[in-house]
Each structure stands twice: as C-alpha cells, then as structure tokens.
Design a protein around this motif. Structure first.
Motif, mmCIF file in Angstrom:
data_model
loop_
_atom_site.group_PDB
_atom_site.id
_atom_site.type_symbol
_atom_site.label_atom_id
_atom_site.label_comp_id
_atom_site.label_asym_id
_atom_site.label_seq_id
_atom_site.Cartn_x
_atom_site.Cartn_y
_atom_site.Cartn_z
ATOM 1 N N GLY A 95 0.821 -1.212 0.000
ATOM 2 C CA GLY A 95 0.000 0.000 0.000
ATOM 3 C C GLY A 95 0.854 1.262 0.000
ATOM 4 N N VAL A 96 1.905 1.240 0.793
ATOM 5 C CA VAL A 96 2.826 2.385 0.844
ATOM 6 C C VAL A 96 3.524 2.539 -0.506
ATOM 7 N N LEU A 97 4.028 1.444 -1.050
ATOM 8 C CA LEU A 97 4.781 1.520 -2.304
ATOM 9 C C LEU A 97 3.929 1.989 -3.478
ATOM 10 N N ILE A 98 2.677 1.594 -3.507
ATOM 11 C CA ILE A 98 1.786 2.058 -4.583
ATOM 12 C C ILE A 98 1.695 3.581 -4.550
ATOM 13 N N CYS A 99 1.441 4.125 -3.372
ATOM 14 C CA CYS A 99 1.354 5.589 -3.252
ATOM 15 C C CYS A 99 2.708 6.243 -3.504
ATOM 16 N N TYR A 100 3.768 5.607 -3.028
ATOM 17 C CA TYR A 100 5.120 6.138 -3.238
ATOM 18 C C TYR A 100 5.391 6.315 -4.733
ATOM 19 N N PHE A 101 5.092 5.286 -5.519
ATOM 20 C CA PHE A 101 5.362 5.363 -6.956
ATOM 21 C C PHE A 101 4.433 6.342 -7.664
#
Length: 128
Positions: A95-101
């Motif tokens: 979830g964090v990585l999706i928003c990060y990208f």
C-alpha cells in the motif's frame, strides 16, 4: 498512527462484521493496503504543509509508514484474537509503495501534472 494502533488492538469484528464471511475477510484484508497508503499520504502532507517535501522526505515518509506497518504486525502478535503474518506486512508495504510510486511519478517526474500542481497549491496554502 494512533487509529491504526487502536484498531489493531481490537478483535477483527469489533467495529463491523459483514454477514458474508468471505466478503468481510476480503474487505478487511484489503484495508492493509489502504490504511498504510493513507498513513504514507498523511506523512507526505505533513512534509508539504511545512514546505519540506523533498526527494529525501519522500523516501523518509515511505520508510516511516513501512516501518510502522512492521511494528503494527509485531503488536498484533501479542493481541489475543489477532494474528501477525508476513503476508499482512507485505500488504502494508505494498500500500505504501503504490502511493510512493504514484507520488514519484506525478510529483517528481512530471512536475506539471495535475496532482503535482495540487500538491504545490496545498503546500503554499498550508504554509501561509
């Protein structure tokens, strides 16, 4: 972070339980992605509001949210009726990585995108 901690301290059916167990489980499992994406977004907004959102702050926000996801899973290991699994930790991080990208692509790689402009406007508004 406090809301995540409090919800993790309660049984999974304390707030709501849907009649269809499969749907209930699917929705609650998908909340791992959503709640840590929201946490990351709130940390980013805190950096934006203080005019300190840089590439380093971007990475820091992601690391804080991911680390808190791991802490939350460890916390759940000690809560009766809850479990801590590697899959749940991976969902938190995903979830964090999706928003990060998304932020990386829209804010840093495409500074004239609509999302980038909105983030800049928020930063100006919050700092005034």
């Amino acid at each position: 972070m406090a809301a995540v901690w409090i919800m993790s301290s309660m049984p999974d059916n304390a707030v709501i339980e849907l009649p269809q167990r499969n749907v209930d489980r699917f929705l609650k499992e998908s909340l791992h992605l959503i709640e840590f994406a929201i946490l990351y977004s709130l940390i980013v907004n805190a950096f934006l509001a203080n005019g300190r959102f840089t590439n380093a702050a971007h990475v820091t926000a992601a690391l804080i949210a991911c680390f808190y996801g791991l802490i939350d899973e460890i916390h759940q290991a000690f809560v009766p009726s809850r479990s801590a699994t590697v899959i749940d930790a991976l969902k938190d991080i995903t979830g964090v990585l999706i928003c990060y990208f998304i932020v990386q692509y829209t804010y840093f790689s495409r500074p004239y995108s609509r999302i980038s402009k909105l983030m800049h406007k928020f930063s100006l508004w919050a700092s005034s």
